[in-house]
Design a protein around this motif. Structure first.
Motif, PDB file in Angstrom:
ATOM      1  N   GLY A 181      39.495  51.130  45.849  1.00 49.22           N
ATOM      2  CA  GLY A 181      40.405  50.087  45.415  1.00 49.22           C
ATOM      3  C   GLY A 181      39.772  48.749  45.108  1.00 49.22           C
ATOM      4  N   ALA A 182      38.459  48.658  45.151  1.00 51.80           N
ATOM      5  CA  ALA A 182      37.782  47.391  44.842  1.00 51.80           C
ATOM      6  C   ALA A 182      37.822  47.124  43.337  1.00 51.80           C
ATOM      7  CB  ALA A 182      36.341  47.426  45.328  1.00 51.80           C
ATOM      8  N   THR A 183      37.765  45.839  42.974  1.00 53.27           N
ATOM      9  CA  THR A 183      37.746  45.445  41.567  1.00 53.27           C
ATOM     10  C   THR A 183      36.559  44.526  41.315  1.00 53.27           C
ATOM     11  OG1 THR A 183      40.157  45.587  41.349  1.00 53.27           O
ATOM     12  CG2 THR A 183      38.987  44.235  39.733  1.00 53.27           C
ATOM     13  N   ILE A 184      35.809  44.822  40.277  1.00 47.73           N
ATOM     14  CA  ILE A 184      34.730  43.950  39.813  1.00 47.73           C
ATOM     15  C   ILE A 184      35.138  43.429  38.450  1.00 47.73           C
ATOM     16  CG2 ILE A 184      32.275  43.753  39.319  1.00 47.73           C
ATOM     17  CD1 ILE A 184      31.804  46.226  41.026  1.00 47.73           C
ATOM     18  N   VAL A 185      35.296  42.108  38.321  1.00 41.63           N
ATOM     19  CA  VAL A 185      35.803  41.537  37.073  1.00 41.63           C
ATOM     20  C   VAL A 185      34.708  41.510  36.008  1.00 41.63           C
ATOM     21  CG1 VAL A 185      37.504  40.164  38.338  1.00 41.63           C
ATOM     22  CG2 VAL A 185      35.316  39.144  37.687  1.00 41.63           C
ATOM     23  N   GLN A 186      35.103  41.196  34.800  1.00 43.85           N
ATOM     24  CA  GLN A 186      34.228  41.327  33.640  1.00 43.85           C
ATOM     25  C   GLN A 186      32.972  40.470  33.757  1.00 43.85           C
ATOM     26  OE1 GLN A 186      37.375  40.294  33.536  1.00 43.85           O
ATOM     27  NE2 GLN A 186      37.485  38.258  32.574  1.00 43.85           N
ATOM     28  N   ALA A 187      31.874  41.043  33.219  1.00 38.49           N
ATOM     29  CA  ALA A 187      30.585  40.359  33.047  1.00 38.49           C
ATOM     30  C   ALA A 187      29.899  39.972  34.349  1.00 38.49           C
ATOM     31  CB  ALA A 187      30.746  39.120  32.162  1.00 38.49           C
ATOM     32  N   VAL A 188      30.276  40.601  35.452  1.00 40.85           N
ATOM     33  CA  VAL A 188      29.610  40.353  36.735  1.00 40.85           C
ATOM     34  C   VAL A 188      28.366  41.229  36.838  1.00 40.85           C
ATOM     35  CG1 VAL A 188      29.807  40.753  39.232  1.00 40.85           C
ATOM     36  CG2 VAL A 188      31.609  39.530  38.015  1.00 40.85           C
ATOM     37  N   ASN A 189      27.279  40.674  37.380  1.00 37.52           N
ATOM     38  CA  ASN A 189      26.056  41.423  37.637  1.00 37.52           C
ATOM     39  C   ASN A 189      25.912  41.660  39.133  1.00 37.52           C
ATOM     40  OD1 ASN A 189      25.264  41.424  34.919  1.00 37.52           O
ATOM     41  ND2 ASN A 189      24.340  39.400  35.119  1.00 37.52           N
ATOM     42  N   VAL A 190      25.676  42.907  39.514  1.00 32.58           N
ATOM     43  CA  VAL A 190      25.529  43.277  40.918  1.00 32.58           C
ATOM     44  C   VAL A 190      24.135  43.865  41.118  1.00 32.58           C
ATOM     45  CG1 VAL A 190      26.406  44.706  42.802  1.00 32.58           C
ATOM     46  CG2 VAL A 190      27.999  43.716  41.146  1.00 32.58           C
ATOM     47  N   ALA A 191      23.377  43.301  42.055  1.00 37.98           N
ATOM     48  CA  ALA A 191      22.022  43.773  42.334  1.00 37.98           C
ATOM     49  C   ALA A 191      22.053  45.188  42.926  1.00 37.98           C
ATOM     50  CB  ALA A 191      21.331  42.812  43.296  1.00 37.98           C
ATOM     51  N   PRO A 192      20.917  45.884  42.924  1.00 39.70           N
ATOM     52  CA  PRO A 192      20.865  47.222  43.526  1.00 39.70           C
ATOM     53  C   PRO A 192      21.142  47.199  45.028  1.00 39.70           C
ATOM     54  CG  PRO A 192      18.966  46.833  42.099  1.00 39.70           C
ATOM     55  CD  PRO A 192      19.653  45.517  42.260  1.00 39.70           C
ATOM     56  N   ASN A 193      21.548  48.362  45.535  1.00 40.95           N
ATOM     57  CA  ASN A 193      21.694  48.602  46.975  1.00 40.95           C
ATOM     58  C   ASN A 193      22.729  47.693  47.639  1.00 40.95           C
ATOM     59  OD1 ASN A 193      19.436  50.608  47.230  1.00 40.95           O
ATOM     60  ND2 ASN A 193      18.243  48.830  46.557  1.00 40.95           N
ATOM     61  N   GLN A 194      23.819  47.436  46.929  1.00 37.80           N
ATOM     62  CA  GLN A 194      24.871  46.587  47.476  1.00 37.80           C
ATOM     63  C   GLN A 194      26.039  47.425  47.999  1.00 37.80           C
ATOM     64  OE1 GLN A 194      24.403  43.159  47.720  1.00 37.80           O
ATOM     65  NE2 GLN A 194      22.373  43.818  47.007  1.00 37.80           N
ATOM     66  N   PHE A 195      26.812  46.824  48.906  1.00 36.57           N
ATOM     67  CA  PHE A 195      28.026  47.441  49.437  1.00 36.57           C
ATOM     68  C   PHE A 195      29.192  46.506  49.148  1.00 36.57           C
ATOM     69  CE2 PHE A 195      30.642  47.979  53.535  1.00 36.57           C
ATOM     70  CZ  PHE A 195      31.535  48.845  52.898  1.00 36.57           C
ATOM     71  N   ILE A 196      30.084  46.949  48.282  1.00 39.64           N
ATOM     72  CA  ILE A 196      31.266  46.171  47.932  1.00 39.64           C
ATOM     73  C   ILE A 196      32.452  46.769  48.683  1.00 39.64           C
ATOM     74  CG2 ILE A 196      32.779  45.469  46.043  1.00 39.64           C
ATOM     75  CD1 ILE A 196      30.336  45.509  44.227  1.00 39.64           C
ATOM     76  N   LYS A 197      33.074  45.981  49.516  1.00 37.36           N
ATOM     77  CA  LYS A 197      34.088  46.483  50.437  1.00 37.36           C
ATOM     78  C   LYS A 197      35.337  46.987  49.723  1.00 37.36           C
ATOM     79  CE  LYS A 197      32.728  43.522  54.315  1.00 37.36           C
ATOM     80  NZ  LYS A 197      33.176  42.462  55.258  1.00 37.36           N
ATOM     81  N   ALA A 198      35.996  47.948  50.367  1.00 34.90           N
ATOM     82  CA  ALA A 198      37.246  48.491  49.848  1.00 34.90           C
ATOM     83  C   ALA A 198      38.280  47.385  49.697  1.00 34.90           C
ATOM     84  CB  ALA A 198      37.765  49.571  50.796  1.00 34.90           C
ATOM     85  N   GLY A 199      39.000  47.418  48.565  1.00 34.04           N
ATOM     86  CA  GLY A 199      40.079  46.479  48.320  1.00 34.04           C
ATOM     87  C   GLY A 199      39.644  45.083  47.956  1.00 34.04           C
ATOM     88  N   SER A 200      38.355  44.841  47.794  1.00 35.00           N
ATOM     89  CA  SER A 200      37.858  43.500  47.527  1.00 35.00           C
ATOM     90  C   SER A 200      37.919  43.157  46.039  1.00 35.00           C
ATOM     91  CB  SER A 200      36.414  43.358  48.013  1.00 35.00           C
ATOM     92  OG  SER A 200      35.562  44.247  47.310  1.00 35.00           O
ATOM     93  N   LEU A 201      37.815  41.867  45.741  1.00 40.05           N
ATOM     94  CA  LEU A 201      37.756  41.370  44.369  1.00 40.05           C
ATOM     95  C   LEU A 201      36.451  40.627  44.183  1.00 40.05           C
ATOM     96  CD1 LEU A 201      39.058  40.796  41.596  1.00 40.05           C
ATOM     97  CD2 LEU A 201      40.120  38.773  42.633  1.00 40.05           C
ATOM     98  N   THR A 202      35.604  41.119  43.288  1.00 42.00           N
ATOM     99  CA  THR A 202      34.300  40.498  43.025  1.00 42.00           C
ATOM    100  C   THR A 202      34.371  39.750  41.711  1.00 42.00           C
ATOM    101  OG1 THR A 202      33.157  42.268  44.220  1.00 42.00           O
ATOM    102  CG2 THR A 202      31.834  40.926  42.729  1.00 42.00           C
ATOM    103  N   ARG A 203      34.253  38.424  41.780  1.00 41.27           N
ATOM    104  CA  ARG A 203      34.381  37.578  40.597  1.00 41.27           C
ATOM    105  C   ARG A 203      33.062  36.963  40.151  1.00 41.27           C
ATOM    106  NH1 ARG A 203      39.846  33.960  41.728  1.00 41.27           N
ATOM    107  NH2 ARG A 203      41.328  35.699  41.860  1.00 41.27           N
ATOM    108  N   SER A 204      32.065  36.981  41.000  1.00 49.43           N
ATOM    109  CA  SER A 204      30.782  36.342  40.662  1.00 49.43           C
ATOM    110  C   SER A 204      29.637  37.291  40.970  1.00 49.43           C
ATOM    111  CB  SER A 204      30.619  35.028  41.432  1.00 49.43           C
ATOM    112  OG  SER A 204      30.734  35.238  42.824  1.00 49.43           O
TER     113      SER A 204
END
Length: 207
Positions: A181-204
């Motif tokens: 259920g997590a959301t990553i918004v447009q044009a965001v860069n995520v480095a390798p080996n990351q953990f994005i939590k369930a239900g979270s919103l990543t804007r940067s």
């Protein structure tokens, strides 16, 4: 990268690697594509003595594949991925180095644009949407009802858990886990080996 739809396993002899919850989903996915699954391998079977698992013949531990010609079977990666767990990735790399191939699998109720690219070992589960220009790296799981929008690049060995949303032009580094259920918004860069939590919103960006 190449696009390899589930039909690529039709009529092919396959061996399922791993015997857990994710393996049950992969087993059904391959059968929907017409695969002939010879059986299942898992290190735990080296000591349990089981003969059948989920209706499949138990072939033993990984030693079975040490004695099998890579040209004779395709492998199905039934090992799931959790944050910080590299078992799936290591198994994939080990067997590929031995000459085996893991075909990409696409559920018949998934939509993968013909203008998207998916690498070997990718698994697109039921309800998945992959839009034009998207790229999914080797051995990645895009789980039930997740979506990857236009021109996003998902690295190798990633897992988008059920219901995850990756908007357009996102760059997701290798071996990253995106929770349910997590959301990553447009044009965001995520480095390798990351953990994005369930239900979270990543804007940067995540470095």
């Amino acid at each position: 990268m190449n696009t390899t739809p589930v039909a690529s396993v039709h009529g092919h002899k396959c061996v399922l690697v791993g015997a857990g919850g994710h393996a049950k989903v992969v087993q059904e996915l391959a059968l929907l594509g017409g695969a002939e699954i010879l059986g299942v391998c898992d290190p735990k079977f080296s000591t349990t003595g089981e003969q059948y698992w989920n209706g499949l013949k138990v072939l033993g531990g990984d030693e079975f594949l040490d004695e099998t010609s890579p040209e004779s079977v395709l492998l199905l990666n039934g090992i799931g991925m959790m944050p910080g767990n590299t078992i799936r990735e290591k198994a994939y790399d080990r067997f590929v180095s031995m000459g085996f191939r893991f075909p990409a699998l696409v559920h018949p109720f998934a939509w993968c644009s013909p203008l998207a690219s998916i690498a070997d070992g990718v698994q697109l589960m039921a309800g998945v949407v992959v839009q034009p220009g998207a790229t999914i790296g080797k051995n990645s799981i895009v789980n039930t009802r997740s979506s990857v929008d236009h021109d996003s690049r998902i690295g190798a060995h990633c897992h988008l858990a059920p219901g995850a949303t990756v908007c357009g032009d996102v760059q997701l580094g290798n071996s990253t886990f995106v929770g349910a259920g997590a959301t990553i918004v447009q044009a965001v860069n995520v480095a390798p080996n990351q953990f994005i939590k369930a239900g979270s919103l990543t804007r940067s960006d995540i470095h």
